[in-house]
Design a protein around this motif. Structure first.
Motif, PDB file in Angstrom:
ATOM      1  N   LEU A   1     -34.220 -12.820 -11.298  1.00 39.03           N
ATOM      2  CA  LEU A   1     -34.396 -12.465 -12.717  1.00 39.03           C
ATOM      3  C   LEU A   1     -33.644 -13.445 -13.623  1.00 39.03           C
ATOM      4  O   LEU A   1     -34.166 -13.891 -14.647  1.00 39.03           O
ATOM      5  CB  LEU A   1     -33.897 -11.042 -12.976  1.00 39.03           C
TER       6      LEU A   1
ATOM      7  N   ALA B   1     -35.196 -15.948 -16.263  1.00 40.50           N
ATOM      8  CA  ALA B   1     -34.755 -15.781 -17.649  1.00 40.50           C
ATOM      9  C   ALA B   1     -34.269 -17.107 -18.227  1.00 40.50           C
ATOM     10  O   ALA B   1     -34.610 -17.470 -19.361  1.00 40.50           O
ATOM     11  CB  ALA B   1     -33.641 -14.750 -17.714  1.00 40.50           C
TER      12      ALA B   1
ATOM     13  N   SER C   1     -37.133 -19.313 -19.044  1.00 40.52           N
ATOM     14  CA  SER C   1     -37.804 -18.894 -20.297  1.00 40.52           C
ATOM     15  C   SER C   1     -36.993 -19.333 -21.498  1.00 40.52           C
ATOM     16  O   SER C   1     -37.534 -19.708 -22.550  1.00 40.52           O
ATOM     17  CB  SER C   1     -37.938 -17.384 -20.390  1.00 40.52           C
ATOM     18  N   PHE C   2     -35.697 -19.272 -21.316  1.00 37.67           N
ATOM     19  CA  PHE C   2     -34.769 -19.676 -22.337  1.00 37.67           C
ATOM     20  C   PHE C   2     -34.982 -21.142 -22.711  1.00 37.67           C
ATOM     21  O   PHE C   2     -34.972 -21.536 -23.882  1.00 37.67           O
ATOM     22  CB  PHE C   2     -33.389 -19.538 -21.725  1.00 37.67           C
TER      23      PHE C   2
ATOM     24  N   LEU D   1     -37.861 -21.476 -24.876  1.00 43.46           N
ATOM     25  CA  LEU D   1     -37.566 -21.068 -26.261  1.00 43.46           C
ATOM     26  C   LEU D   1     -36.885 -22.191 -27.032  1.00 43.46           C
ATOM     27  O   LEU D   1     -37.039 -22.314 -28.244  1.00 43.46           O
ATOM     28  CB  LEU D   1     -36.646 -19.844 -26.276  1.00 43.46           C
TER      29      LEU D   1
ATOM     30  N   GLN E   1     -46.040 -16.353 -27.920  1.00 45.91           N
ATOM     31  CA  GLN E   1     -45.328 -17.016 -26.828  1.00 45.91           C
ATOM     32  C   GLN E   1     -43.810 -16.828 -26.985  1.00 45.91           C
ATOM     33  O   GLN E   1     -43.108 -16.522 -26.026  1.00 45.91           O
ATOM     34  CB  GLN E   1     -45.647 -18.502 -26.903  1.00 45.91           C
ATOM     35  N   ASP E   2     -43.360 -17.002 -28.217  1.00 47.02           N
ATOM     36  CA  ASP E   2     -41.936 -16.870 -28.519  1.00 47.02           C
ATOM     37  C   ASP E   2     -41.432 -15.473 -28.152  1.00 47.02           C
ATOM     38  O   ASP E   2     -40.413 -15.322 -27.483  1.00 47.02           O
ATOM     39  CB  ASP E   2     -41.760 -17.109 -30.028  1.00 47.02           C
TER      40      ASP E   2
ATOM     41  N   PHE F   1     -41.493 -14.984 -24.217  1.00 45.07           N
ATOM     42  CA  PHE F   1     -40.403 -15.653 -23.495  1.00 45.07           C
ATOM     43  C   PHE F   1     -39.050 -15.000 -23.807  1.00 45.07           C
ATOM     44  O   PHE F   1     -38.194 -14.901 -22.930  1.00 45.07           O
ATOM     45  CB  PHE F   1     -40.371 -17.151 -23.806  1.00 45.07           C
ATOM     46  N   ALA F   2     -38.892 -14.533 -25.044  1.00 44.52           N
ATOM     47  CA  ALA F   2     -37.641 -13.843 -25.396  1.00 44.52           C
ATOM     48  C   ALA F   2     -37.506 -12.566 -24.572  1.00 44.52           C
ATOM     49  O   ALA F   2     -36.423 -12.234 -24.081  1.00 44.52           O
ATOM     50  CB  ALA F   2     -37.604 -13.521 -26.874  1.00 44.52           C
TER      51      ALA F   2
ATOM     52  N   VAL G   1     -38.837 -11.957 -21.586  1.00 41.19           N
ATOM     53  CA  VAL G   1     -38.539 -12.302 -20.180  1.00 41.19           C
ATOM     54  C   VAL G   1     -37.067 -12.695 -20.050  1.00 41.19           C
ATOM     55  O   VAL G   1     -36.364 -12.250 -19.136  1.00 41.19           O
ATOM     56  CB  VAL G   1     -39.450 -13.459 -19.693  1.00 41.19           C
ATOM     57  N   ALA G   2     -36.585 -13.525 -20.998  1.00 35.96           N
ATOM     58  CA  ALA G   2     -35.190 -13.966 -20.952  1.00 35.96           C
ATOM     59  C   ALA G   2     -34.252 -12.758 -21.041  1.00 35.96           C
ATOM     60  O   ALA G   2     -33.277 -12.667 -20.293  1.00 35.96           O
ATOM     61  CB  ALA G   2     -34.909 -14.944 -22.091  1.00 35.96           C
TER      62      ALA G   2
ATOM     63  N   THR H   1     -34.844  -9.609 -20.214  1.00 34.74           N
ATOM     64  CA  THR H   1     -34.895  -8.782 -19.000  1.00 34.74           C
ATOM     65  C   THR H   1     -33.995  -9.400 -17.929  1.00 34.74           C
ATOM     66  O   THR H   1     -33.231  -8.703 -17.262  1.00 34.74           O
ATOM     67  CB  THR H   1     -36.345  -8.709 -18.465  1.00 34.74           C
ATOM     68  N   GLY H   2     -34.111 -10.706 -17.767  1.00 37.37           N
ATOM     69  CA  GLY H   2     -33.308 -11.392 -16.749  1.00 37.37           C
ATOM     70  C   GLY H   2     -31.828 -11.309 -17.031  1.00 37.37           C
ATOM     71  O   GLY H   2     -31.033 -10.990 -16.148  1.00 37.37           O
ATOM     72  N   PHE H   3     -31.442 -11.555 -18.277  1.00 29.16           N
ATOM     73  CA  PHE H   3     -30.013 -11.543 -18.588  1.00 29.16           C
ATOM     74  C   PHE H   3     -29.447 -10.127 -18.607  1.00 29.16           C
ATOM     75  O   PHE H   3     -28.254  -9.928 -18.400  1.00 29.16           O
ATOM     76  CB  PHE H   3     -29.734 -12.282 -19.891  1.00 29.16           C
TER      77      PHE H   3
ATOM     78  N   HIS I   1     -36.224 -11.823 -31.744  1.00 27.05           N
ATOM     79  CA  HIS I   1     -36.452 -13.263 -31.707  1.00 27.05           C
ATOM     80  C   HIS I   1     -37.700 -13.640 -32.483  1.00 27.05           C
ATOM     81  O   HIS I   1     -37.735 -14.650 -33.184  1.00 27.05           O
ATOM     82  CB  HIS I   1     -36.531 -13.761 -30.269  1.00 27.05           C
TER      83      HIS I   1
ATOM     84  N   LEU J   1     -29.620 -10.421 -27.823  1.00 24.23           N
ATOM     85  CA  LEU J   1     -29.099 -11.481 -28.704  1.00 24.23           C
ATOM     86  C   LEU J   1     -29.157 -12.845 -28.012  1.00 24.23           C
ATOM     87  O   LEU J   1     -29.270 -13.869 -28.678  1.00 24.23           O
ATOM     88  CB  LEU J   1     -27.652 -11.199 -29.083  1.00 24.23           C
ATOM     89  N   LEU J   2     -29.049 -12.831 -26.686  1.00 19.76           N
ATOM     90  CA  LEU J   2     -28.916 -14.094 -25.960  1.00 19.76           C
ATOM     91  C   LEU J   2     -30.001 -15.137 -26.267  1.00 19.76           C
ATOM     92  O   LEU J   2     -29.678 -16.311 -26.416  1.00 19.76           O
ATOM     93  CB  LEU J   2     -28.826 -13.823 -24.462  1.00 19.76           C
ATOM     94  N   PRO J   3     -31.281 -14.710 -26.386  1.00 19.99           N
ATOM     95  CA  PRO J   3     -32.278 -15.742 -26.712  1.00 19.99           C
ATOM     96  C   PRO J   3     -32.018 -16.457 -28.053  1.00 19.99           C
ATOM     97  O   PRO J   3     -32.582 -17.511 -28.309  1.00 19.99           O
ATOM     98  CB  PRO J   3     -33.596 -14.965 -26.772  1.00 19.99           C
TER      99      PRO J   3
ATOM    100  N   ILE K   1     -28.994 -17.446 -28.938  1.00 13.18           N
ATOM    101  CA  ILE K   1     -27.745 -18.215 -28.812  1.00 13.18           C
ATOM    102  C   ILE K   1     -27.990 -19.707 -29.102  1.00 13.18           C
ATOM    103  O   ILE K   1     -29.007 -20.266 -28.674  1.00 13.18           O
ATOM    104  CB  ILE K   1     -27.119 -17.984 -27.410  1.00 13.18           C
ATOM    105  N   PRO K   2     -27.118 -20.327 -29.894  1.00 11.64           N
ATOM    106  CA  PRO K   2     -27.369 -21.725 -30.281  1.00 11.64           C
ATOM    107  C   PRO K   2     -26.943 -22.693 -29.182  1.00 11.64           C
ATOM    108  O   PRO K   2     -26.037 -23.492 -29.366  1.00 11.64           O
ATOM    109  CB  PRO K   2     -26.508 -21.878 -31.540  1.00 11.64           C
TER     110      PRO K   2
END
Lengths: 269, 162
Positions: free
Chosen positions: A137, A141, A144-145, A148, B7-8, B11-12, B14-15, B17-19, B41, B89-91, B93-94
């Motif tokens: 996961l 993730a 995907s990041f 983005l 798409q944005d 992907f946000a 999916v990101a 869920t993983g984190f 996002h 929030l992670l997606p 992150i700068p």
């Protein structure tokens, strides 16, 4: 008395446990709740709710590595203080959620003190998510990041592999109880070295995005957010402690990243 | 634009869920994290792209949305609102700003000539400041709703409802 305390069902005086028992229970409860990723405001609310349901009052101070808890019965005849260490455990919102639910169940009179002690033992045995599932996961993730941030397909593939390798290393080293800061340095180094492949072999068009994203799974987001929460709640010492911890981890992450880039001779600009 | 927007958001999600998996949440929380991250996002995407709002302001507004949604949904999912804040929030992150700031700092140390130093110091300072203010905007935006709606936030895990 806070407004929330008005709707708490206080157990009958004859069935109440001794303040000493309650103090020991609350110390252990707080230690687990804190290390599962709870903020100070949640910790205080839950602990006060449990104490109120047992007809007692509690005061606590939260330090970066210890918790001091003082429990008093309402008549002021008994008063006990306990100090609980905050152990370094992986954050678990599953445990955090179940411990918070336990506090409400006690406040609603659904669970008595003895049953709560048994339930607490079951809660702290909650298993962590399966290692392989988390690994996959997190790798997906982070890929995907990368997308983005504008990375191409090749950058995504490279980030996936770099993250999977780095995270697998993190799991192995954490199991061996290696210092968490060394783990972060080692993992970010491995991920940066692997992600540098995108640029070195000219695989994709966005090598800098691949390398920049490859270490982001190590960002200490929960300590940062919790630190800010504690700051708003005026728990400045704890907020500072958490922020320092997060800053140290971020520095370790940067050290690993820079070392990886220097080794692979990746130019910055 | 619509395809990019979808798409944005995807992907946000999916990101997130993983984190989310890193912090061992209860199972029911995964979908909740994904939806809130996608909403946050993609809201920032709309604010930044068609509306042209600066990234710091857009991040603050999107984080506020994340915080409000997290608090409002938490009693339904019966998890503390904080569970989904970090993954959602992670997606935002700068990461690239942070990477460029660190890069600029290292190049500053390596380059002694005034012109090169000034250029890299500029890169370090501009990226570092943007990164810092984005992080601040994220934290303020997401955490403030928990404090403003305390009654909902800290009752979310209650099984018996009044």
């Amino acid at each position: 008395m806070p407004k929330e305390m008005n709707d708490i069902r206080v157990s009958a005086p004859e069935s109440r446990p001794k303040a000493k028992e309650v103090c020991a229970f609350l110390a252990e409860y707080s230690g687990w709740l804190f290390s599962s990723g709870a903020t100070c405001i949640r910790l205080e609310k839950n602990v006060k709710r449990i104490a109120a349901s047992l007809g007692m009052t509690v005061e606590m101070s939260v330090l970066p590595r210890h918790l001091h808890i003082t429990v008093m019965d309402r008549c002021g005849r008994q008063c006990f203080t306990s100090v609980a260490p905050i152990l370094e455990r992986p954050v678990s919102f599953a445990i955090n959620t179940r411990l918070s639910t336990l506090s409400w169940d006690m406040a609603d009179g659904e669970v008595d003190f003895r049953e709560a002690q048994k339930r607490f033992c079951r809660i702290i045995d909650t298993p962590l998510s399966s290692g392989w599932a988390v690994l996959m996961l997190v790798a997906i993730a982070n890929a995907s990041f990368c997308r983005l941030f504008g990375g191409d397909m090749m950058a995504m593939a490279v980030v996936f592999i770099a993250t999977a390798a780095g995270f697998a290393l993190k799991q192995t080293l954490t199991e061996k109880h290696v210092d968490s800061r060394l783990v972060v340095i080692a993992c970010s180094f491995v991920s940066a070295v692997l992600a540098a492949a995108d640029g070195l072999f000219s695989l994709g068009r966005t090598p800098e995005i691949a390398i920049g994203t490859s270490v982001l799974y190590l960002v200490p987001g929960i300590p940062y957010i919790n630190s800010f929460c504690d700051m708003l709640d005026r728990h400045y010492i704890c907020a500072f402690g958490r922020a320092m911890n997060a800053v140290v981890i971020t520095c370790c992450l940067s050290i690993g990243l820079c070392a990886g880039m220097l080794l692979m001779n990746v130019g910055m600009f | 634009m619509l395809a990019e927007f979808i798409q944005d958001a995807a992907f946000a999600a999916v990101a997130a869920t993983g984190f989310a998996a890193i912090s061992n949440p209860p199972r029911q929380a995964y979908l909740y994290c994904a939806l809130i991250a996608a909403a946050g996002h993609s809201f920032r995407f709309v604010l930044m792209n068609p509306a042209g709002i600066h990234i710091v302001v857009a991040t603050a507004m999107a984080s506020l949305l994340v915080g409000v949604l997290a608090v409002l949904f938490s009693p339904r999912v019966k998890v503390p609102a904080e569970t989904c804040l970090f993954p959602a929030l992670l997606p935002m992150i700068p990461g690239i700003y942070a990477y460029k700031a660190v890069g600029g700092m290292i190049m500053c140390i390596y380059n002694n000539s005034e012109a090169a130093f000034s250029r890299y110091f500029y890169l370090f300072a501009s990226n570092g400041l943007t990164c810092f203010f984005i992080l601040l905007a994220m934290a303020v935006g997401a955490v403030v709703p928990i404090f403003l709606m305390k009654k909902i936030s800290f009752r979310a895990t209650r099984t018996l409802h009044d």
